[in-house]
Scaffold this motif. Structure first.
Motif, PDB file in Angstrom:
ATOM      1  N   ARG A   1       0.820  -1.216   0.000  1.00  0.00           N
ATOM      2  CA  ARG A   1       0.000   0.000   0.000  1.00  0.00           C
ATOM      3  C   ARG A   1       0.854   1.265   0.000  1.00  0.00           C
TER       4      ARG A   1
ATOM      5  N   LEU B   1     -13.241  -8.536  -3.887  1.00  0.00           N
ATOM      6  CA  LEU B   1     -12.737  -7.301  -3.282  1.00  0.00           C
ATOM      7  C   LEU B   1     -12.458  -6.245  -4.344  1.00  0.00           C
ATOM      8  N   HIS B   2     -12.486  -6.654  -5.597  1.00  0.00           N
ATOM      9  CA  HIS B   2     -12.250  -5.702  -6.710  1.00  0.00           C
ATOM     10  C   HIS B   2     -13.552  -5.576  -7.498  1.00  0.00           C
TER      11      HIS B   2
ATOM     12  N   VAL C   1     -18.811  -4.754   4.337  1.00  0.00           N
ATOM     13  CA  VAL C   1     -19.945  -4.080   3.705  1.00  0.00           C
ATOM     14  C   VAL C   1     -19.523  -3.795   2.267  1.00  0.00           C
TER      15      VAL C   1
ATOM     16  N   GLY D   1     -18.992  -2.348  -1.363  1.00  0.00           N
ATOM     17  CA  GLY D   1     -19.194  -0.999  -1.907  1.00  0.00           C
ATOM     18  C   GLY D   1     -18.669   0.093  -0.989  1.00  0.00           C
ATOM     19  N   TYR D   2     -18.060  -0.304   0.116  1.00  0.00           N
ATOM     20  CA  TYR D   2     -17.504   0.698   1.051  1.00  0.00           C
ATOM     21  C   TYR D   2     -16.030   0.411   1.306  1.00  0.00           C
TER      22      TYR D   2
ATOM     23  N   ALA E   1      -8.620   1.086  -0.975  1.00  0.00           N
ATOM     24  CA  ALA E   1      -7.201   0.971  -0.634  1.00  0.00           C
ATOM     25  C   ALA E   1      -6.482   2.318  -0.682  1.00  0.00           C
TER      26      ALA E   1
ATOM     27  N   LYS F   1     -12.660  -0.383  11.850  1.00  0.00           N
ATOM     28  CA  LYS F   1     -11.606  -1.138  11.147  1.00  0.00           C
ATOM     29  C   LYS F   1     -11.176  -0.459   9.848  1.00  0.00           C
ATOM     30  N   THR F   2     -12.156  -0.189   8.986  1.00  0.00           N
ATOM     31  CA  THR F   2     -11.771   0.300   7.660  1.00  0.00           C
ATOM     32  C   THR F   2     -11.163   1.705   7.720  1.00  0.00           C
ATOM     33  N   LYS F   3     -10.143   1.929   6.904  1.00  0.00           N
ATOM     34  CA  LYS F   3      -9.496   3.251   6.875  1.00  0.00           C
ATOM     35  C   LYS F   3     -10.358   4.250   6.113  1.00  0.00           C
TER      36      LYS F   3
ATOM     37  N   ASN G   1     -17.555   3.540  -2.308  1.00  0.00           N
ATOM     38  CA  ASN G   1     -16.784   3.561  -3.555  1.00  0.00           C
ATOM     39  C   ASN G   1     -17.766   3.409  -4.719  1.00  0.00           C
TER      40      ASN G   1
ATOM     41  N   ASP H   1     -18.658   1.097  -6.621  1.00  0.00           N
ATOM     42  CA  ASP H   1     -19.500  -0.100  -6.718  1.00  0.00           C
ATOM     43  C   ASP H   1     -20.765   0.009  -5.874  1.00  0.00           C
TER      44      ASP H   1
END
Ligand code: NMX
Ligand code: MLT
Length: 442
Positions: free
Chosen positions: A44, A276-277, A319, A321-322, A325, A372-374, A379, A381
């Motif tokens: 990353r 995940l993509h 979740v 669509g949220y 990276a 958790k998620t940064k 996004n 999607d």
């Protein structure tokens, strides 16, 4: 009026000169430190790849040769300007911008549209290959199979085997890339027909129409102006997302072995097929419909939506669509698709579109609390599938195929640039945990 090939030929020497200067003046300039976290954390943030078409900023999102999505909507020719009907960016215009860095004139876009129409028909052997695949095989696997098989006719592969000079590699790479972009709609439409029995199964091409007007006709949406313009916007803005995403990076990596554009892009599609993509757009719709069933559509209360989000997170799932990276703000592609929804009554009044918009207000708070998620924001999607669903394209295992038509607009131009700039085979250094430990001790 210039052809795209002539426009690229003008740009190539400038780019070669720029690279030469960069190497001569800055070859040893540091670009940051590499730590063990980079090695363990999916690399990353590491700046290790050249990518000309677009740059992704974590706060403001994607720009294509410096132009944001709203900029592109203002300056890139649309269907109205080339004798069709529609106000959204034509993918042909985006392709031209990505390849050359220049805004094309409507006449240049019209010429490119006609070139793509002339090259869009599938050879018989490709139709036979697609028709032989089981209907139960995921559409993305079918897509990648057909794209790889087109390498049968690759001009680059043929030229290479006949001793083509390195300086000329980019030329047949461009020919193959244009040929592939022209054929992607017909491949996608044939898969749609075979798997779901929709469209007329003929993939006929009208040379007076743009790429997506033809594609829409092939999948049975030829009369739906809203859907046609939505697909143009969707395909234009999914085209490129700098180089590090899985599909673009894969095309670049495989291409660095001098695999031809068909093989390189087939590999990219297989990466796009991961949940995940690109497959996230399929996942979002399934998840949103289950939520609609449980909590109601556009009229669902914030409380119920929150509860549903928590139940997803507590069951250990992401979740869909949220998160992102790179991005740390809402994805401007999500914003562009949401704005499109506001312009059309059939979308404004749609229960699933309204629910998706409401979730985008509630989910960031829940994801922040979850901690958790940064990036707790939507996004692209999160928004893309509900519009297709509202227009009646309800087969969500097909959604990533549409993303797959699009990503070629960015991944293939970079392959052309890679060849023009003589980029080497990509081969980073890997380490075992033992060798890493020994290296750190030194
Ligand atoms: N829901 C729940 N947890 C999440 C989410 C989410 N949407 N996003 C990230 N996390 C978790 C992630 O699983 C990780 O957990 P753990 O430490 O247990 O492994 C933690 O938050 C940190 O992840 P990040 O560093 O924020 O995200 P990363 O860069 O690793 O991954 C995505 C980025 C996009 C893969 C991730 O956000 C995700 O899985 N999102 C849902 C799937 C999705 O929407 N993908 C589409 C991406 C866009 N596209 O079109 O390709
Ligand atoms: C993409 O469009 O490729 C996705 O947003 C994923 C990414 O950029 O990593």
């Amino acid at each position: 009026t210039k052809s795209l090939k002539e426009a690229v030929a003008e740009v190539v020497p400038e780019k070669q000169e720029q690279l030469k200067k960069l190497k001569a003046e800055h070859a040893d300039a540091p670009l940051g430190e590499i730590t063990v976290s980079h090695l363990l954390g999916g690399m990353r943030g590491l700046k290790v790849m050249l990518w000309e078409g677009s740059v992704l900023d974590s706060e403001s999102g994607i720009t294509f040769h410096g132009k944001s999505i709203p900029d592109c909507q203002k300056v890139l020719p649309n269907a109205d300007q080339i004798g069709g009907k529609g106000k959204e960016i034509l993918p042909e215009s985006m392709l031209w911008l990505l390849l050359t860095g220049k805004v094309p004139t409507p006449e240049e876009v019209k010429g490119l549209s006609q070139e793509l129409a002339a090259k869009g028909k599938l050879p018989d052997y490709i139709e036979k290959i697609i028709d032989s695949l089981p209907k139960t095989l995921h559409p993305m696997t079918q897509f990648a199979t057909a794209v790889a098989a087109l390498n049968h006719d690759s001009k680059f592969a043929q030229g290479y085997s006949q001793g083509l000079k390195k300086a000329d590699y980019w030329k047949p790479t461009l020919d193959d890339s244009i040929d592939l972009i022209a054929k992607l709609p017909a491949i996608a439409a044939r898969i749609y027909y075979n798997v779901f029995g929709l469209g007329d199964g003929k993939q006929a091409i009208d040379s007076s129409k743009d790429l997506i007007a033809n594609y829409s006709e092939m999948i049975g949406y030829g009369d739906n102006e809203g859907m046609i313009d939505y697909l143009r916007l969707y395909i234009a803005i999914h085209g490129d997302h700098e180089g590090g995403n899985v599909s673009a990076h894969t095309a670049h990596l495989v291409g660095s072995a001098l695999s031809d554009p068909y093989l390189s892009y087939s590999a990219a599609l297989l990466g796009l097929a991961g949940p995940l993509h690109g497959l996230a757009n399929q996942e979002v719709l399934g998840w949103a419909l289950a939520m609609q069933e449980a909590v109601g559509g556009g009229e669902a209360s914030e409380e119920k939506i929150k509860e549903y989000l928590w139940s997803t997170l507590k069951s250990g799932r992401v979740v869909p669509g949220y998160g992102h990276a790179v991005l740390r703000q809402p994805d401007p592609r999500f914003t562009a698709l949401s704005e499109f929804c506001k312009t059309r009554p059939e979308l404004r009044d749609s229960s699933i579109v309204q629910l998706v918009q409401k979730v985008s207000q509630v989910a960031p708070g829940v994801l922040k609390e979850h901690g958790k998620t940064k990036n707790p924001f939507p996004n692209v999607d999160a928004a893309s599938g509900c519009v297709l669903y509202q227009y009646g394209l309800t087969q969500f295992t097909y959604y990533t195929v549409i993303f797959g038509i699009s990503r070629a607009l960015g991944a293939l131009p970079q392959l052309v640039m890679d060849r023009a700039l003589g980029m080497p085979i990509e081969r980073p250094k890997s380490m075992s945990m033992d060798s890493l430990k020994a290296f750190i001790k030194k």
